[in-house]
Design an enzyme around this catalytic site. Structure first.
Site, PDB file in Angstrom:
ATOM      1  N   GLY A  33      19.884  -9.120  32.837  1.00  0.00           N
ATOM      2  CA  GLY A  33      20.263  -8.712  31.394  1.00  0.00           C
ATOM      3  C   GLY A  33      21.552  -9.189  31.175  1.00  0.00           C
ATOM      4  N   ASN A  34      22.288  -8.949  30.067  1.00  0.00           N
ATOM      5  CA  ASN A  34      23.643  -9.347  30.151  1.00  0.00           C
ATOM      6  C   ASN A  34      24.324  -8.385  29.163  1.00  0.00           C
ATOM      7  OD1 ASN A  34      23.441 -10.114  27.180  1.00  0.00           O
ATOM      8  ND2 ASN A  34      21.760 -10.854  26.956  1.00  0.00           N
ATOM      9  N   ARG A  35      25.410  -8.743  29.233  1.00  0.00           N
ATOM     10  CA  ARG A  35      26.777  -7.341  28.639  1.00  0.00           C
ATOM     11  C   ARG A  35      26.888  -7.702  27.053  1.00  0.00           C
ATOM     12  NH1 ARG A  35      32.157  -8.920  32.042  1.00  0.00           N
ATOM     13  NH2 ARG A  35      32.423  -7.160  30.492  1.00  0.00           N
ATOM     14  N   SER A  36      25.933  -7.846  26.431  1.00  0.00           N
ATOM     15  CA  SER A  36      26.077  -8.029  24.797  1.00  0.00           C
ATOM     16  C   SER A  36      25.972  -6.144  24.965  1.00  0.00           C
ATOM     17  CB  SER A  36      25.041  -9.254  24.772  1.00  0.00           C
ATOM     18  OG  SER A  36      25.662  -8.699  22.925  1.00  0.00           O
TER      19      SER A  36
END
Ligand code: CTP
Ligand code: CA
Length: 234
Positions: A33-36
């Site tokens: 995943g990512n931190r958005s």
């Protein structure tokens, strides 16, 4: 009872906003995943609704409350986000891709939880995760639209300066590569942007050297500046 006709500069317009960050599953309990946080995309949807637009918000894993008057379509992966955005874009006047889309996904999904192997010959063994490319959703939308240049397509890019150029150089190159109408470039780095409420962006327009700077401002103010730029094109 039917709701009263919408008023505002986007009245009668259908807009699609993607928000949040995609998750690419590895096994039933893990993902890449990512931190958005989704905050900028939600602010874009909220401002468009207040300006009278009919808004579809394709939301990837954002733990946020739906803005008033907005239809939310929840998705998890990049492939799900792609089909939801493509469907909503069919009759849209504007598509804003604010979501952070994973560029890659694991090549193989394990139906059962991946275990630490216990090989006495190699007790510290670790697996290698093979990745494959996800489709570029924004570029696909640009490619799919007809000669009439509808819908207006807006991309976002989080950039850092590096030895190949500054944030604006990278933004201009990306705008040319993607072929969208507007590219909203935000500067990222240690402590900048992710999960924070304030944002500094530069709005680049295809075929123009003019740059609109917004911020440091709230994500709502940045959203207002983005819709102002879109309204100039509509
Ligand atoms: N985007 C997309 N599909 C992808 C990756 C990105 O639609 N697979 C969209 C994002 O939503 C954003 C824009 O493209 O609006 C720019 O994303 P960015 O990650 O900055 O661009 P990339 O082409 O993936 O370039 P980079 O190598 O810098 O990650
Ligand atoms: Ca990317």
């Amino acid at each position: 009872a039917a709701s009263p006709p919408a008023r505002g500069p986007l009245a009668g317009r259908r807009v699609v906003v993607s928000a949040g960050g995609t998750r690419e599953p590895l096994d039933p309990v893990r993902y890449l995943g990512n931190r958005s946080s989704g905050k900028q995309g939600y602010a874009l949807a909220a401002v468009a609704a207040r300006r009278g637009a009919e808004v579809t918000l394709v939301s990837a894993n954002a733990a946020l409350t739906a803005p008033a008057g907005v239809t939310v379509v929840p998705v998890t992966t990049a492939l799900e986000l792609e089909s939801a955005v493509q469907r909503a874009a069919e009759d849209a006047d504007v598509v804003v891709m604010a979501a952070a889309v994973a560029d890659f996904r694991p090549a193989h999904y394990a139906d059962a939880k991946i275990k630490k192997t216990h090989d006495p010959a190699d007790p510290d063994a670790a697996p290698t995760i093979e990745l494959v490319r996800n489709p570029d959703i924004l570029a696909g939308l640009v490619e799919a639209r007809g000669e009439d240049a509808s819908p207006v397509i807006v991309g976002f890019a989080a950039e850092t300066g590096d030895e190949h150029g500054d944030v604006l150089n990278h933004g201009r190159a990306k705008l040319a590569r993607k072929g969208c109408d507007l590219l909203v470039v935000n500067e990222v780095g240690v402590d900048k942007t992710f999960g924070h409420d304030d944002n500094t962006v530069h709005i680049l327009r295809q075929g123009s050297s003019h740059v609109v700077d917004a911020g440091p401002a709230s994500k709502e103010d940045v959203a207002a500046a983005v819709w102002d730029a879109v309204q100039q094109i509509l």
